[in-house]
Design a protein around this motif. Structure first.
Motif, mmCIF file in Angstrom:
data_model
loop_
_atom_site.group_PDB
_atom_site.id
_atom_site.type_symbol
_atom_site.label_atom_id
_atom_site.label_comp_id
_atom_site.label_asym_id
_atom_site.label_seq_id
_atom_site.Cartn_x
_atom_site.Cartn_y
_atom_site.Cartn_z
ATOM 1 N N ASN A 41 0.860 -1.176 0.000
ATOM 2 C CA ASN A 41 0.000 0.000 0.000
ATOM 3 C C ASN A 41 0.904 1.235 0.000
ATOM 4 O O ASN A 41 1.307 1.719 1.056
ATOM 5 N N THR A 43 0.164 4.257 -0.860
ATOM 6 C CA THR A 43 -0.503 5.449 -0.331
ATOM 7 C C THR A 43 -0.230 5.564 1.159
ATOM 8 O O THR A 43 0.208 6.614 1.647
ATOM 9 N N LYS A 114 -3.761 -0.939 -10.032
ATOM 10 C CA LYS A 114 -3.641 -2.004 -9.032
ATOM 11 C C LYS A 114 -2.847 -1.534 -7.807
ATOM 12 O O LYS A 114 -2.488 -2.342 -6.966
ATOM 13 N N GLY A 115 -2.567 -0.230 -7.742
ATOM 14 C CA GLY A 115 -1.949 0.330 -6.547
ATOM 15 C C GLY A 115 -0.497 0.729 -6.653
ATOM 16 O O GLY A 115 0.081 1.196 -5.666
#
Length: 124
Positions: A41, A43, A114-115
Motif C-alpha cells: 500500500n 498510499t 492495481k496500486g
C-alpha cells in the motif's frame, strides 16, 4: 582585560555555526524490503513518511515494471501518456529538491490501477 577575536577566528566560528544548521538528506527506498512491486500500500507508506527537501526516493524494481513521474491529474487517472520522466532501469532515484507533492506511478499496463502509485508530499 577582555579577549579580542581576530577576523579568522570569527570566520571559523561562523563556518561551524553554518555547518551545525546543515541537515543530512535521508534516502527512502520506496516499499522498503518489498521494493516497487504490485501489492504494498504505497498510499499508506507515503503518508507515513516525512519527506523533506534534499531527501531522495529510490525505486528498486524488476524489468517488468517502470517508474514514471507524472502530473497530479495523470496520477489520479493513471494516465501514462505524458510522463514528466519515465525509467525502466530497475533502480531509479529522485532528489526531492523543492517542497510540494511529487506523483509517481508504474507506467506498465494497468499496474497503477492495481496500486503502484505514490504521492510524496515534500516539506521544507
Amino acid at each position: 582585560m577582555g579577549r579580542s577575536w581576530s577576523g579568522a577566528t570569527m570566520a571559523a566560528v561562523a563556518v561551524v555555526m553554518c555547518c551545525m544548521a546543515v541537515v543530512e538528506a535521508y534516502v527512502y527506498t520506496v516499499g522498503e524490503s518489498y521494493g516497487w512491486v504490485v501489492g504494498p500500500n504505497y498510499t499508506a507508506w507515503g503518508f507515513s513518511k516525512s519527506f523533506k527537501v534534499g531527501d531522495y526516493l529510490v525505486f528498486d524494481y524488476s524489468s517488468e515494471y517502470s517508474v514514471d513521474e507524472v502530473f497530479e491529474n495523470d496520477y489520479n487517472t493513471c494516465n501514462v501518456d505524458h510522463p514528466i520522466s519515465s525509467d525502466k532501469s530497475g533502480s531509479t532515484a529522485f532528489n526531492l529538491v523543492a517542497p510540494g507533492p511529487r506523483y509517481f506511478i508504474c507506467g506498465v499496463s494497468d499496474l497503477c490501477k492495481k496500486g503502484m502509485k505514490l504521492v510524496a508530499n515534500v516539506t521544507t
